[in-house]
Design a protein around this motif. Structure first.
Motif, PDB file in Angstrom:
ATOM      1  N   LEU A 215       0.801  -1.212   0.000  1.00 35.95           N
ATOM      2  CA  LEU A 215       0.000   0.000   0.000  1.00 35.95           C
ATOM      3  C   LEU A 215       0.841   1.273   0.000  1.00 35.95           C
ATOM      4  O   LEU A 215       0.451   2.263  -0.597  1.00 35.95           O
ATOM      5  N   LEU A 216       1.978   1.251   0.666  1.00 38.95           N
ATOM      6  CA  LEU A 216       2.761   2.477   0.796  1.00 38.95           C
ATOM      7  C   LEU A 216       3.904   2.580  -0.204  1.00 38.95           C
ATOM      8  O   LEU A 216       4.162   3.630  -0.746  1.00 38.95           O
ATOM      9  N   ALA A 217       4.585   1.486  -0.452  1.00 39.21           N
ATOM     10  CA  ALA A 217       5.784   1.562  -1.287  1.00 39.21           C
ATOM     11  C   ALA A 217       5.558   1.074  -2.702  1.00 39.21           C
ATOM     12  O   ALA A 217       6.392   1.290  -3.563  1.00 39.21           O
ATOM     13  N   GLY A 218       4.446   0.399  -2.955  1.00 39.12           N
ATOM     14  CA  GLY A 218       4.209  -0.123  -4.286  1.00 39.12           C
ATOM     15  C   GLY A 218       5.312  -1.076  -4.708  1.00 39.12           C
ATOM     16  O   GLY A 218       5.906  -0.930  -5.754  1.00 39.12           O
ATOM     17  N   CYS A 219       5.589  -2.099  -3.873  1.00 35.22           N
ATOM     18  CA  CYS A 219       6.770  -2.929  -4.086  1.00 35.22           C
ATOM     19  C   CYS A 219       6.648  -3.890  -5.257  1.00 35.22           C
ATOM     20  O   CYS A 219       7.643  -4.446  -5.682  1.00 35.22           O
ATOM     21  N   ALA A 220       5.470  -4.108  -5.801  1.00 34.47           N
ATOM     22  CA  ALA A 220       5.356  -5.024  -6.942  1.00 34.47           C
ATOM     23  C   ALA A 220       5.763  -4.286  -8.215  1.00 34.47           C
ATOM     24  O   ALA A 220       5.290  -3.196  -8.492  1.00 34.47           O
ATOM     25  N   THR A 221       6.649  -4.883  -8.971  1.00 33.26           N
ATOM     26  CA  THR A 221       7.075  -4.305 -10.246  1.00 33.26           C
ATOM     27  C   THR A 221       6.915  -5.354 -11.322  1.00 33.26           C
ATOM     28  O   THR A 221       6.554  -6.485 -11.048  1.00 33.26           O
ATOM     29  N   GLN A 222       7.220  -4.988 -12.545  1.00 31.06           N
ATOM     30  CA  GLN A 222       7.110  -5.943 -13.635  1.00 31.06           C
ATOM     31  C   GLN A 222       8.091  -7.095 -13.467  1.00 31.06           C
ATOM     32  O   GLN A 222       7.797  -8.215 -13.842  1.00 31.06           O
ATOM     33  N   THR A 223       9.248  -6.839 -12.911  1.00 29.90           N
ATOM     34  CA  THR A 223      10.251  -7.897 -12.795  1.00 29.90           C
ATOM     35  C   THR A 223      10.227  -8.591 -11.444  1.00 29.90           C
ATOM     36  O   THR A 223      10.725  -9.692 -11.314  1.00 29.90           O
ATOM     37  N   GLN A 224       9.658  -7.952 -10.429  1.00 27.03           N
ATOM     38  CA  GLN A 224       9.615  -8.544  -9.102  1.00 27.03           C
ATOM     39  C   GLN A 224       8.185  -8.458  -8.593  1.00 27.03           C
ATOM     40  O   GLN A 224       7.652  -7.379  -8.420  1.00 27.03           O
ATOM     41  N   GLU A 225       7.578  -9.577  -8.352  1.00 26.41           N
ATOM     42  CA  GLU A 225       6.192  -9.611  -7.910  1.00 26.41           C
ATOM     43  C   GLU A 225       6.088 -10.445  -6.651  1.00 26.41           C
ATOM     44  O   GLU A 225       6.663 -11.521  -6.565  1.00 26.41           O
ATOM     45  N   LEU A 226       5.391  -9.940  -5.656  1.00 27.08           N
ATOM     46  CA  LEU A 226       5.182 -10.673  -4.418  1.00 27.08           C
ATOM     47  C   LEU A 226       4.226 -11.827  -4.671  1.00 27.08           C
ATOM     48  O   LEU A 226       3.166 -11.637  -5.261  1.00 27.08           O
ATOM     49  N   ARG A 227       4.580 -12.991  -4.258  1.00 30.77           N
ATOM     50  CA  ARG A 227       3.732 -14.171  -4.419  1.00 30.77           C
ATOM     51  C   ARG A 227       2.915 -14.349  -3.142  1.00 30.77           C
ATOM     52  O   ARG A 227       3.477 -14.571  -2.076  1.00 30.77           O
ATOM     53  N   ILE A 228       1.620 -14.235  -3.260  1.00 31.95           N
ATOM     54  CA  ILE A 228       0.732 -14.401  -2.117  1.00 31.95           C
ATOM     55  C   ILE A 228       0.341 -15.870  -2.048  1.00 31.95           C
ATOM     56  O   ILE A 228      -0.228 -16.412  -2.992  1.00 31.95           O
ATOM     57  N   THR A 229       0.649 -16.489  -0.928  1.00 33.17           N
ATOM     58  CA  THR A 229       0.332 -17.901  -0.744  1.00 33.17           C
ATOM     59  C   THR A 229      -0.979 -18.040   0.016  1.00 33.17           C
ATOM     60  O   THR A 229      -1.397 -17.108   0.714  1.00 33.17           O
ATOM     61  N   PRO A 230      -1.640 -19.187  -0.082  1.00 30.77           N
ATOM     62  CA  PRO A 230      -2.867 -19.401   0.716  1.00 30.77           C
ATOM     63  C   PRO A 230      -2.602 -19.221   2.215  1.00 30.77           C
ATOM     64  O   PRO A 230      -3.454 -18.682   2.931  1.00 30.77           O
ATOM     65  N   TYR A 231      -1.435 -19.658   2.685  1.00 32.90           N
ATOM     66  CA  TYR A 231      -1.092 -19.494   4.101  1.00 32.90           C
ATOM     67  C   TYR A 231      -1.063 -18.014   4.482  1.00 32.90           C
ATOM     68  O   TYR A 231      -1.571 -17.619   5.535  1.00 32.90           O
ATOM     69  N   MET A 232      -0.473 -17.178   3.635  1.00 27.70           N
ATOM     70  CA  MET A 232      -0.438 -15.737   3.902  1.00 27.70           C
ATOM     71  C   MET A 232      -1.847 -15.162   3.906  1.00 27.70           C
ATOM     72  O   MET A 232      -2.198 -14.367   4.777  1.00 27.70           O
ATOM     73  N   ALA A 233      -2.653 -15.570   2.933  1.00 24.72           N
ATOM     74  CA  ALA A 233      -4.006 -15.025   2.805  1.00 24.72           C
ATOM     75  C   ALA A 233      -4.845 -15.312   4.040  1.00 24.72           C
ATOM     76  O   ALA A 233      -5.688 -14.499   4.427  1.00 24.72           O
ATOM     77  N   GLN A 234      -4.613 -16.448   4.676  1.00 23.42           N
ATOM     78  CA  GLN A 234      -5.382 -16.813   5.872  1.00 23.42           C
ATOM     79  C   GLN A 234      -5.125 -15.865   7.036  1.00 23.42           C
ATOM     80  O   GLN A 234      -5.957 -15.752   7.931  1.00 23.42           O
ATOM     81  N   SER A 235      -3.991 -15.177   7.032  1.00 22.56           N
ATOM     82  CA  SER A 235      -3.647 -14.301   8.154  1.00 22.56           C
ATOM     83  C   SER A 235      -4.208 -12.892   8.013  1.00 22.56           C
ATOM     84  O   SER A 235      -4.155 -12.113   8.952  1.00 22.56           O
ATOM     85  N   TYR A 236      -4.735 -12.537   6.863  1.00 25.51           N
ATOM     86  CA  TYR A 236      -5.221 -11.178   6.634  1.00 25.51           C
ATOM     87  C   TYR A 236      -6.622 -10.980   7.199  1.00 25.51           C
ATOM     88  O   TYR A 236      -7.453 -11.880   7.173  1.00 25.51           O
ATOM     89  N   THR A 237      -6.879  -9.746   7.663  1.00 18.28           N
ATOM     90  CA  THR A 237      -8.240  -9.367   8.047  1.00 18.28           C
ATOM     91  C   THR A 237      -9.052  -9.175   6.765  1.00 18.28           C
ATOM     92  O   THR A 237      -8.479  -9.005   5.678  1.00 18.28           O
ATOM     93  N   PRO A 238     -10.375  -9.160   6.853  1.00 25.72           N
ATOM     94  CA  PRO A 238     -11.183  -8.911   5.648  1.00 25.72           C
ATOM     95  C   PRO A 238     -10.811  -7.602   4.941  1.00 25.72           C
ATOM     96  O   PRO A 238     -10.696  -7.579   3.718  1.00 25.72           O
ATOM     97  N   SER A 239     -10.610  -6.535   5.688  1.00 29.01           N
ATOM     98  CA  SER A 239     -10.256  -5.254   5.060  1.00 29.01           C
ATOM     99  C   SER A 239      -8.904  -5.333   4.366  1.00 29.01           C
ATOM    100  O   SER A 239      -8.733  -4.813   3.262  1.00 29.01           O
ATOM    101  N   GLN A 240      -7.926  -6.002   4.998  1.00 34.05           N
ATOM    102  CA  GLN A 240      -6.615  -6.164   4.371  1.00 34.05           C
ATOM    103  C   GLN A 240      -6.737  -6.962   3.074  1.00 34.05           C
ATOM    104  O   GLN A 240      -6.145  -6.604   2.065  1.00 34.05           O
ATOM    105  N   MET A 241      -7.511  -8.057   3.120  1.00 31.47           N
ATOM    106  CA  MET A 241      -7.672  -8.874   1.918  1.00 31.47           C
ATOM    107  C   MET A 241      -8.281  -8.065   0.789  1.00 31.47           C
ATOM    108  O   MET A 241      -7.858  -8.182  -0.365  1.00 31.47           O
ATOM    109  N   CYS A 242      -9.265  -7.236   1.106  1.00 29.49           N
ATOM    110  CA  CYS A 242      -9.916  -6.452   0.061  1.00 29.49           C
ATOM    111  C   CYS A 242      -8.967  -5.439  -0.557  1.00 29.49           C
ATOM    112  O   CYS A 242      -8.955  -5.261  -1.775  1.00 29.49           O
TER     113      CYS A 242
END
Length: 131
Positions: free
Chosen positions: A13-40
């Motif tokens: 949200l703040l740094a915009g860390c995803a780029t064309q060459t480097q993309e954060l991979r969101i795993t199901p395990y990571m997704a389970q830890s997010y609040t509903p607002s964070q997931m949205c």
């Protein structure tokens, strides 16, 4: 784990860390830890199928609302989180408190040449959409 999830969310949200060459991979395990607002907010920024699968697994929204979210559309009776999934955080939130209760107006103004969009909420649900 919550600290890691918060750091990843802040990076998105703040740094915009995803780029064309480097993309954060969101795993199901990571997704389970997010609040509903964070997931949205993450879904809005990434359109991640892993996040949408977690939203479905949790039963957060009906199939028709998930379809609207995937199409970046907003409709009456959607929740605040569903609107966040579809359109992200509003540029401005105006709150009115009256004898009838509390209402919110979310203002979206994404670019100088775009029309402003207004979403009205009562009791956490969309009651009107104005453009």
């Amino acid at each position: 784990m919550k600290v890691l999830a918060g750091m990843i969310l802040a990076c998105f949200l703040l740094a915009g860390c995803a780029t064309q060459t480097q993309e954060l991979r969101i795993t199901p395990y990571m997704a389970q830890s997010y609040t509903p607002s964070q997931m949205c907010l993450i879904y809005y920024r990434t359109q991640s199928p892993v996040i949408m699968e977690e939203i479905q697994r949790r039963g957060m929204f009906s199939e028709s609302q998930r379809r609207l979210i995937r199409e970046s559309k907003v409709a009456r009776f959607m929740s605040e989180d569903a609107v966040r999934c579809a359109w992200g955080e509003p540029d401005q939130i105006n709150t009115t408190i009256s004898a009838a209760g509390r209402t919110e107006q979310w203002v979206y103004h994404r670019c100088p040449t775009c029309k402003m969009q207004f979403i009205y909420f009562e009791l956490g649900k969309v009651t009107a959409i104005q453009s």
